[in-house]
Design an enzyme around this catalytic site. Structure first.
Site, short mmCIF file in Angstrom:
data_model
loop_
_atom_site.label_atom_id
_atom_site.label_comp_id
_atom_site.label_asym_id
_atom_site.label_seq_id
_atom_site.Cartn_x
_atom_site.Cartn_y
_atom_site.Cartn_z
N GLU A 197 0.77 -1.31 -0.42
CA GLU A 197 -0.23 0.21 0.07
C GLU A 197 1.04 0.66 0.05
O GLU A 197 1.81 1.21 1.21
CB GLU A 197 -0.74 0.45 0.93
CG GLU A 197 -2.14 1.47 1.44
CD GLU A 197 -3.22 1.26 2.06
OE1 GLU A 197 -3.54 2.04 2.42
OE2 GLU A 197 -2.22 1.07 3.22
N ASP B 39 -2.96 12.59 -2.73
CA ASP B 39 -2.64 13.69 -3.06
C ASP B 39 -3.63 13.86 -4.84
O ASP B 39 -2.39 13.40 -5.33
CB ASP B 39 -1.41 14.41 -2.88
CG ASP B 39 -2.22 15.84 -2.47
OD1 ASP B 39 -2.71 16.52 -3.18
OD2 ASP B 39 -1.41 16.33 -1.76
#
Length: 201
Positions: free
Chosen positions: A33, A106
């Site tokens: 991840e 982001d």
């Protein structure tokens, strides 16, 4: 929300024997991840899949240190942490994983920052080199414009999207979905979560 700096975060991660030494060797038993944050999702995945190994990549030790509580809660021995920027992963990891997760990266909404998006072509090339043949890239985001950018970027750079939805929590794959801390926040505000799976061809 601004991340509170924890001065001894890296030391605390090391003391739990969670911090990997680089270059770290992996094989197809590994799931990665990228941008794991506090580690809620990946630690639950590690608990649910004891025969797999999990590597949480996080740029900020002050976020990653929060994963310790989940390691203790689930008594995990198959979960590790790499403190790294995504652009450096080919230097930090040797071998190929079966799955890579991008969880709420982001979106870098300003056009001049598009090369910083984790689905920009330079990053996609890194993931392609870190995945086994037919390995899966999975993306979750609450940002529709970023999701649309990601779809186009994947298609333009040799990836095949095998599944996508603009409403993860009302989709066929929701039964196996594990929410991140960030995801729980937005779901409670009735935001839709966008999700896709892709393979490099």
């Amino acid at each position: 929300m601004r991340l509170r700096n924890i001065p001894d975060a890296l030391e605390r991660i090391q003391n739990q024997n969670l911090l990997v030494k680089t270059p770290w060797n992996i094989d197809d038993s590994w799931i990665i991840e990228i941008g794991m944050g506090k580690g809620k999702m990946i630690s639950q995945l590690a608990f649910d899949n004891p025969n797999k190994n999990f590597l949480g990549v996080e740029k900020y030790p002050s976020a990653a240190v929060k994963a310790i509580k989940y390691v203790k809660k689930y008594n995990l021995s198959n979960f590790f942490i790499l403190i790294s920027d995504a652009k450096d992963l080919l230097d930090r990891i040797k071998g190929k994983a079966s799955t890579i997760w991008l969880t709420f990266p982001d979106p870098w909404p300003k056009n001049r920052h598009y090369k910083r998006r984790l689905t920009y072509k330079d990053f996609l090339e890194i993931y392609a080199n870190l995945l086994v043949k037919d390995g899966i890239l999975k993306l979750k985001t609450d940002n529709l414009k970023f999701f649309e950018f990601s779809i186009e970027s994947l298609k333009e750079n040799g990836w095949k999207i095998t599944y996508q939805t603009n409403d993860l929590h009302n989709s066929l794959v929701n039964s196996s979905n594990i929410k991140t801390t960030y995801e729980e926040k937005w779901v409670n505000l009735n935001y839709k979560i966008h999700y896709l799976e892709a393979i490099f061809i």
